[in-house]
Enzyme design. Structure first.
Site, PDB file in Angstrom:
ATOM      1  N   ASP A   1       0.855  -1.191   0.000  1.00 35.01           N
ATOM      2  CA  ASP A   1       0.000   0.000   0.000  1.00 35.01           C
ATOM      3  C   ASP A   1       0.886   1.234   0.000  1.00 35.01           C
ATOM      4  OD1 ASP A   1      -2.598   1.280   0.100  1.00 35.01           O
ATOM      5  OD2 ASP A   1      -2.078   1.897   2.123  1.00 35.01           O
TER       6      ASP A   1
ATOM      7  N   ASP B   1      -2.722  -0.401   6.714  1.00 28.28           N
ATOM      8  CA  ASP B   1      -3.623  -0.846   5.650  1.00 28.28           C
ATOM      9  C   ASP B   1      -3.116  -2.127   4.987  1.00 28.28           C
ATOM     10  OD1 ASP B   1      -5.120   1.324   6.265  1.00 28.28           O
ATOM     11  OD2 ASP B   1      -4.896   2.358   4.349  1.00 28.28           O
TER      12      ASP B   1
ATOM     13  N   HIS C   1      -5.542   6.797   7.508  1.00 35.21           N
ATOM     14  CA  HIS C   1      -4.956   5.824   6.592  1.00 35.21           C
ATOM     15  C   HIS C   1      -3.446   5.811   6.800  1.00 35.21           C
ATOM     16  CE1 HIS C   1      -8.328   4.980   3.644  1.00 35.21           C
ATOM     17  NE2 HIS C   1      -8.851   5.868   4.481  1.00 35.21           N
TER      18      HIS C   1
ATOM     19  N   GLU D   1      -6.699  17.569   1.044  1.00 33.27           N
ATOM     20  CA  GLU D   1      -7.532  16.371   1.113  1.00 33.27           C
ATOM     21  C   GLU D   1      -6.681  15.138   1.421  1.00 33.27           C
ATOM     22  OE1 GLU D   1      -9.341  19.445  -1.494  1.00 33.27           O
ATOM     23  OE2 GLU D   1      -7.371  18.452  -1.424  1.00 33.27           O
TER      24      GLU D   1
ATOM     25  N   GLU E   1       0.817   5.791   0.380  1.00 36.00           N
ATOM     26  CA  GLU E   1       0.138   7.062   0.620  1.00 36.00           C
ATOM     27  C   GLU E   1       0.833   8.102  -0.238  1.00 36.00           C
ATOM     28  OE1 GLU E   1      -2.595   7.274   2.222  1.00 36.00           O
ATOM     29  OE2 GLU E   1      -2.565   5.321   3.224  1.00 36.00           O
TER      30      GLU E   1
END
Length: 237
Positions: A7, A157, A152, A52, A9
């Site tokens: 995963d 995750d 997150h 965001e 970000e």
């Protein structure tokens, strides 16, 4: 079988707009067993995250400025994922960032490094059509606690997705699961799967009463259909 649950970000949605990775995490599985050998990196993107994106991962520019740039750790990342099947939830999103970062570092594409890339989101959609298949929704469906997931994070995750993936694919590798005392699994696939040996099956023969009841049931089917039922047609010489 080596599988990597991965995963990332990022600072935003699109690397073509200059957005960068800020975190990448990989969780290793061998023969469907978690090894505990993780790879986890925070990355300096040399830019701010969109508001965001920052609200999702909470990794500030100041915090990330104290960590290496991707090009400084690219070789370590490549060595870790090379040749493995990599499982990613919504793989298209992560792949475009991984390929952009590797290209920037002068390295081969992510697709060429991996033995296989599997999108767990597409797999979940085929398994549960018409239902929500976000990571949170899958955790709820399979009874996996994600109460500690307030933001997150790539490592958290990845760990959750590893549990979800095992739950979604459980039972596909073998017919028998066997576990040693104390809960430790044995066998070939980390779930205790053994080779199927039909000679060990116990054979139970029907009693005379059960055979008679079966014939009476078939008589009823013949009468209802006005002809011999398919079972009798199939077994008659």
């Amino acid at each position: 079988m080596r599988q990597i649950i991965l995963d990332t970000e990022t600072t935003g949605l699109d690397p073509l707009q200059g957005h960068r990775m800020v975190e990448v995490a990989c969780v290793e599985m061998l023969n469907r067993g978690l090894t505990g050998r993780h790879l986890h990196m925070y990355l300096n993107p040399d830019r701010d995250s969109d508001p965001e994106a920052l609200a999702i991962h909470g990794l500030t520019t100041k915090f990330l400025s104290e960590h290496p740039r991707f090009e400084d750790v690219a070789d370590e990342f490549i060595d870790y994922v090379k040749g493995a099947e990599v499982i990613i939830h919504n793989a298209a999103f992560d792949k475009k960032f991984l390929n952009a970062e590797l290209k920037r570092a002068g390295k081969p594409s992510f697709d060429s490094l991996c033995g296989k890339i599997t999108d767990s989101l597409l797999f979940a959609r085929e398994l549960h059509p018409g239902k929500r298949n976000s990571l949170d929704a899958l955790c709820e469906r399979y009874g996996i606690s994600n109460a500690h997931r307030t933001l997150h994070g790539a490592l958290l995750d990845s760990e959750l997705l590893a549990e979800v993936w095992l739950a979604m694919t459980r039972g596909q590798d073998a017919l028998i699961m066997d576990f040693e005392e104390g809960g430790a699994s044995s066998g070939l696939n980390g779930l205790g799967s053994q080779a199927f040996d039909a000679t060990r099956l116990r054979v139970l023969l029907a009693t005379a009463e059960e055979l008679q009841a079966h014939e009476e049931y078939l008589d009823g089917l013949d009468k209802a259909a006005g002809q011999p039922c398919l079972w009798r047609a199939a077994v008659q010489p």
